[in-house]
Design an enzyme around this catalytic site. Sequence first.
Site, PDB file in Angstrom:
ATOM      1  N   VAL A 368       0.882  -1.064   0.111  1.00  0.00           N
ATOM      2  CA  VAL A 368       0.120  -0.071  -0.117  1.00  0.00           C
ATOM      3  C   VAL A 368       1.058   1.202   0.150  1.00  0.00           C
ATOM      4  CG1 VAL A 368      -1.820   1.234   0.983  1.00  0.00           C
ATOM      5  CG2 VAL A 368      -2.010  -0.997   1.799  1.00  0.00           C
ATOM      6  N   ASP A 478     -11.904 -11.114   6.321  1.00  0.00           N
ATOM      7  CA  ASP A 478     -11.174 -10.295   6.723  1.00  0.00           C
ATOM      8  C   ASP A 478     -11.041  -9.300   7.880  1.00  0.00           C
ATOM      9  OD1 ASP A 478      -8.175 -11.398   7.141  1.00  0.00           O
ATOM     10  OD2 ASP A 478      -7.581  -9.437   5.495  1.00  0.00           O
TER      11      ASP A 478
END
Length: 662
Positions: A368, A478
């Site tokens: 990221v 998740d």
Amino acid sequence: MDTLQFFLFIFQLLLCLNPISAVDFLFNSFTGITNTTNVTLIADALVDSSVVRMTNDSNQYSFGRAFYPKKVTIKKPFPSSSSSSNFSSFSASFVFSILPQIPTSPGFGLAFVLCNTTSPPGALASQYFGLFTNATSPPLFPLLAVEFDTGQNPEFGDPDDNHLGIDLNNIVSKKTQSAGYYNSTGGFVPLRMRTGQNVHAWIDFDGETMQINVTVAPAGLPRPMKPTLSYTDPEMANYLSSDMFVGFSASKTNWIEEQRVLAWSFSTLGSARDINTTNLPAFQPTTSSSSLSGGAIAGIVLGCVAFVAILVSICYLWWRKKMKEQEEEIEDWELEYWPHRFSYDELRTATGEFRRENLLGSGGFGRVYRGMLQNKTEVAVKCVNHDSKQGVREFMAEISSMGRLQHKNLVQMRGWCRKGNELMLVYDFMPNGSLNKWVFDNPPKLLEWGRRRRVLVDVAEGLNYLHHGWDQVVIHRDIKSSNILLDSEMRGRLGDFGLAKLYQQGEVPNTTRVVGTLGYLATELATVAVPTSASDVYSFGVVLLEVACGRRPIETSAAEEEVVLIDWVRELYARGRMCDAADPRIEGEYEVGDMEMVLKLGLACCHPEPQRRPTMKEVVAVLVGDNVAEEPGKVLSDLVRGDGGGPEKEEETTALQGNLPD
Ligand SMILES: *[C@@H]1O[C@H](CO)[C@@H](O)[C@H](O)[C@H]1NC(C)=O
Ligand SMILES: *[C@@H]1O[C@H](CO)[C@@H](O)[C@H](O)[C@H]1NC(C)=O
Ligand SMILES: *[C@@H]1O[C@H](CO)[C@@H](O)[C@H](O)[C@H]1NC(C)=O
Ligand SMILES: *[C@@H]1O[C@H](CO)[C@@H](O)[C@H](O)[C@H]1NC(C)=O
Ligand SMILES: *[C@@H]1O[C@H](CO)[C@@H](O)[C@H](O)[C@H]1NC(C)=O
Ligand SMILES: *[C@@H]1O[C@H](CO)[C@@H](O)[C@H](O)[C@H]1NC(C)=O
Ligand SMILES: *[C@@H]1O[C@H](CO)[C@@H](O)[C@H](O)[C@H]1NC(C)=O
Ligand SMILES: *[C@@H]1O[C@H](CO)[C@@H](O)[C@H](O)[C@H]1NC(C)=O
Ligand SMILES: *[C@@H]1O[C@H](CO)[C@@H](O)[C@H](O)[C@H]1NC(C)=O
């Protein structure tokens, strides 16, 4: 009998003898058919060589209608003494084809329509067939439709993405039936309508019994004896008027779906005339491999050309494979997806060529980066690698339907980009990072209880929206504290929803990767690998516990009985010393009752039996202390009690309820 009465009598007699003008027509092809003289085309519908195309691919909210130009008398003008019915019967037969550009994209379908006007008021495109309004209880209006629906909208009660339905001026069908036909031995043979294949449909309406029959079969097959769907309802009379247009309507949104009517016959005299299906055009999905213009080249040179073509394609494929790494190729289907597609250059500039300093983190799904778009908005760019383009494509279909998900407690997706098999997802930048950094180990600044509590409520609301606030249940798969991000106001937002799905479809990169994260995985996922909303609730329960206790779900350095957080809290609960588990660093900041409630809720969510866990709706109700909800305290005690060894204390339940804030 005076003269006036006599003439009236003669007049009525004449009406009885020839009460209505009959309609009977057959278009075995639409070649040479012109607008207004032979058909009335509304909006985007047009005659395209020999067929009617209902929608225009370049318009986002395209819809089209095609009607027979003359109105058909359905409700007879005067009650006739000879006939027992006030309504005409009719019979229709037609051949249509529905071809999506992307087979996995949401579908729309088309509808056969009777309506007293060619433009029903308030008609909407997209899933409304360019025909219906979104009003929850539409008024009585002369509009009867038979839908051939190729998309599933659970909010309208659709059973699947391939069904027939009878609609009385309402997108919510009176009766539905999966598409298919009964063969000669009475077995039901399903028929996929969204493949481009020509589908032959027959619709018969009996005005006397108020019955409508719909039959479909692949074009070319004889008409099945038994109708696919039969519906009888006197109520239909309210949706029929004296003169009505008959025809078709279809619509779409972002995704291209080519809806065509190839042939059509209709009659009020008896059975509609037969359509000769032998020479109808066929519409197949276009394959991506381009072939050399075959027909033009013939004779002796054909062999040579084929040889050269093969050579060229091999070179081309090799070259393409080589270039793939460097070149960003945009395929047609990619332009269809919402949200916004960024160009690779845009993202490369935004992230400073994906420089290391801009790397925010790298985890299960990829790296990221922090970036700054040209318009000075800060974004987070998540690079996800996938080794199959098919997987990426299917995932995009999923994501774009999820792109509509908007909630203050979800990290908003701004767009995406694909380069080769790398997918880049662009999200709003969350300046305060993820929740785990504020709670575990030695955070730069410890998050105090009040804020933790608020973040937990935020996340519960976000997850509740995913589970219950949308027309389909979205499973996050998740949930963990590192997927919970804090915005500039330190409010919690849930990130990464849907990503886990990418790794479920298609090939999984690390061969046997379990989707989800150890420590947060619901117990049942060890045996049945189907994530459900209950398994999300479990993971959320773990988050509740870890935030309240200020430690990770599995702490290998802890004393043996404290390694697994859930087991340890459960143990303390059994001994009636639950608050010993609370994070010692925030002691004094919380009310004991409140902390107990959060811990108990955590345990309830982590109940080993999925069906005994609370739903996110209940969790939110307990967390915000919503008294309207059905006795949150009871939910809690019920669920906690199920655990082996848990004390059964009725008084405690009442005490708990007493402690819940108003
Ligand atoms: C179309 O309309 C014209 C003019 O009314 C008529 O002559 C022609 O037969 C019609 N074509 C068909 C196929 O019905
Ligand atoms: C067909 O005719 C109708 C009525 O005259 C008109 O509104 C419509 O735009 C026409 N459609 C096309 C595709 O020419
Ligand atoms: C579809 O719509 C576009 C834009 O409105 C228009 O330019 C185009 O001519 C239409 N295509 C057809 C086949 O009518
Ligand atoms: C036809 O309509 C008339 C007047 O509206 C009504 O009296 C009669 O019962 C109707 N007939 C049938 C068969 O419904
Ligand atoms: C269609 O029916 C509605 C409701 O009965 C009526 O208000 C409207 O005038 C009718 N339109 C036409 C064109 O007959
Ligand atoms: C119905 O559609 C209109 C126009 O698209 C929209 O403004 C309105 O919010 C919708 N209403 C509902 C209940 O969805
Ligand atoms: C009819 O359909 C059933 C079920 O699909 C199938 O088992 C049977 O063989 C079919 N019979 C014929 C004659 O095709
Ligand atoms: C509908 O189908 C049933 C069963 O085959 C048949 O008895 C009935 O006559 C049909 N009705 C119409 C209106 O065709
Ligand atoms: C259907 O059309 C084909 C060719 O267009 C013709 O050979 C055949 O006889 C026709 N069938 C019928 C039943 O009319």
